[in-house]
Design a protein around this motif. Sequence first.
Motif, PDB file in Angstrom:
ATOM      1  N   PHE A 115       0.838  -1.196   0.000  1.00 57.04           N
ATOM      2  CA  PHE A 115       0.000   0.000   0.000  1.00 57.04           C
ATOM      3  C   PHE A 115       0.874   1.248   0.000  1.00 57.04           C
ATOM      4  O   PHE A 115       1.923   1.289   0.647  1.00 57.04           O
ATOM      5  CB  PHE A 115      -0.911   0.024   1.227  1.00 57.04           C
ATOM      6  N   VAL A 116       0.423   2.259  -0.729  1.00 53.03           N
ATOM      7  CA  VAL A 116       1.084   3.562  -0.753  1.00 53.03           C
ATOM      8  C   VAL A 116       0.120   4.576  -0.146  1.00 53.03           C
ATOM      9  O   VAL A 116      -0.997   4.762  -0.636  1.00 53.03           O
ATOM     10  CB  VAL A 116       1.485   3.976  -2.178  1.00 53.03           C
ATOM     11  N   PHE A 117       0.551   5.212   0.941  1.00 55.36           N
ATOM     12  CA  PHE A 117      -0.252   6.233   1.613  1.00 55.36           C
ATOM     13  C   PHE A 117       0.330   7.601   1.280  1.00 55.36           C
ATOM     14  O   PHE A 117       1.540   7.802   1.352  1.00 55.36           O
ATOM     15  CB  PHE A 117      -0.225   6.030   3.128  1.00 55.36           C
ATOM     16  N   ARG A 118      -0.560   8.552   0.943  1.00 59.70           N
ATOM     17  CA  ARG A 118      -0.118   9.904   0.627  1.00 59.70           C
ATOM     18  C   ARG A 118      -0.904  10.914   1.447  1.00 59.70           C
ATOM     19  O   ARG A 118      -2.112  10.786   1.628  1.00 59.70           O
ATOM     20  CB  ARG A 118      -0.307  10.204  -0.867  1.00 59.70           C
ATOM     21  N   ARG A 119      -0.172  11.922   1.939  1.00 59.49           N
ATOM     22  CA  ARG A 119      -0.792  13.037   2.652  1.00 59.49           C
ATOM     23  C   ARG A 119       0.051  14.263   2.376  1.00 59.49           C
ATOM     24  O   ARG A 119       1.149  14.406   2.903  1.00 59.49           O
ATOM     25  CB  ARG A 119      -0.876  12.774   4.159  1.00 59.49           C
TER      26      ARG A 119
ATOM     27  N   ASP B  89      -7.171  11.095   6.663  1.00 56.54           N
ATOM     28  CA  ASP B  89      -6.405  12.187   6.066  1.00 56.54           C
ATOM     29  C   ASP B  89      -5.323  11.678   5.120  1.00 56.54           C
ATOM     30  O   ASP B  89      -4.582  12.472   4.538  1.00 56.54           O
ATOM     31  CB  ASP B  89      -5.789  13.066   7.156  1.00 56.54           C
ATOM     32  N   TYR B  90      -5.225  10.359   4.976  1.00 55.97           N
ATOM     33  CA  TYR B  90      -4.291   9.762   4.020  1.00 55.97           C
ATOM     34  C   TYR B  90      -5.065   9.254   2.801  1.00 55.97           C
ATOM     35  O   TYR B  90      -6.189   8.769   2.920  1.00 55.97           O
ATOM     36  CB  TYR B  90      -3.528   8.591   4.636  1.00 55.97           C
ATOM     37  N   VAL B  91      -4.459   9.361   1.650  1.00 59.26           N
ATOM     38  CA  VAL B  91      -5.035   8.836   0.414  1.00 59.26           C
ATOM     39  C   VAL B  91      -4.323   7.545   0.052  1.00 59.26           C
ATOM     40  O   VAL B  91      -3.089   7.508   0.006  1.00 59.26           O
ATOM     41  CB  VAL B  91      -4.894   9.851  -0.741  1.00 59.26           C
TER      42      VAL B  91
END
Length: 311
Positions: free
Chosen positions: A189-193, A247-249
């Motif tokens: 998984f890649v989490f972006r914020r 709040d993470y995509v």
Amino acid sequence: MAETGNFAKAARQLGVTRSVISHRIQQLEQFIQAPLFHRSSRHVRLSEVGETYYQDCVEMLAGFERLTENMRNLRAKPQGRLRIQVTSAFAIDYLGYLLAEFMQLYPGIELEVVVQDRIVDLIQEGFDVALQFFPALVDTLVERQLFRVRRIFCASPGYLRNHAAPCHPGDLLRHTIGLYDGYPSRYQFVFRRGDERLEINLPGQVRSSSVHLLRDFALGGAGIVCLPSLVAGKELLAGRLVPVLGDYVVGTFAFRAVYPTTQRGSLKVRKLIEFLAERLAQMPHWEGDDSFAPLGEALSAGGVEPAWRPA
């Protein structure tokens, strides 16, 4: 010539010179090695061979015209069996309603729908089209994207009362996690914020090929799961599930129709894909950036009053 009995009349009807007609008949007689006409200074009439040849040609042309007309009818009214493979994430709760409308539009089509999440050889197993998360992986397949699928980590309120909600993706490693094993990226998984980007491999104490099993696992208060929003949406709106790490995509996937290149000219396949693309463009946007409001409006219209809204 057989109908006019005159070279000049036949030439005028075809818009060519008399010599062209004469030459073509000579070539045909040489090819079949028999005279087609008895010629005299006053008359031209079919020989016995010519009469037989003429009648067979008339029947052949009539058959060709019937075949052409049948093909035109098929193009105008798609019919026949349409074999579909679809992932359970979309089959349950959604596809059946769409196919009911599709069948009303095209009653001549017979549907065979196989619900499964494994990747198969569409050509070898005889599928006309697959509705899936996975892209077309070989040159013999083509695809059309239908909509984006957003994944959401969520848990039941009961679970979160007993366990501190994760504030950072790394906190997931301290929780019981349920994961779907059918995503193209598997358990990565890649989490972006904002400018932050974190790639993490989650072990997943529970792994399943069924997103609906994972949804029920979360509803039972057993842990945090990662679900596509089209599966989790109703439960999130009703408050039976709560998103975490909101709040993470997390990376999205395209849901697509995949079909063999040999089906490019198939009218029934084209009609199905065009129908789904049109209807799904009008359906609730499960994959909205920060809200389930469009889905909530649709559910409310159906008698389900959402009890929860994301902040």
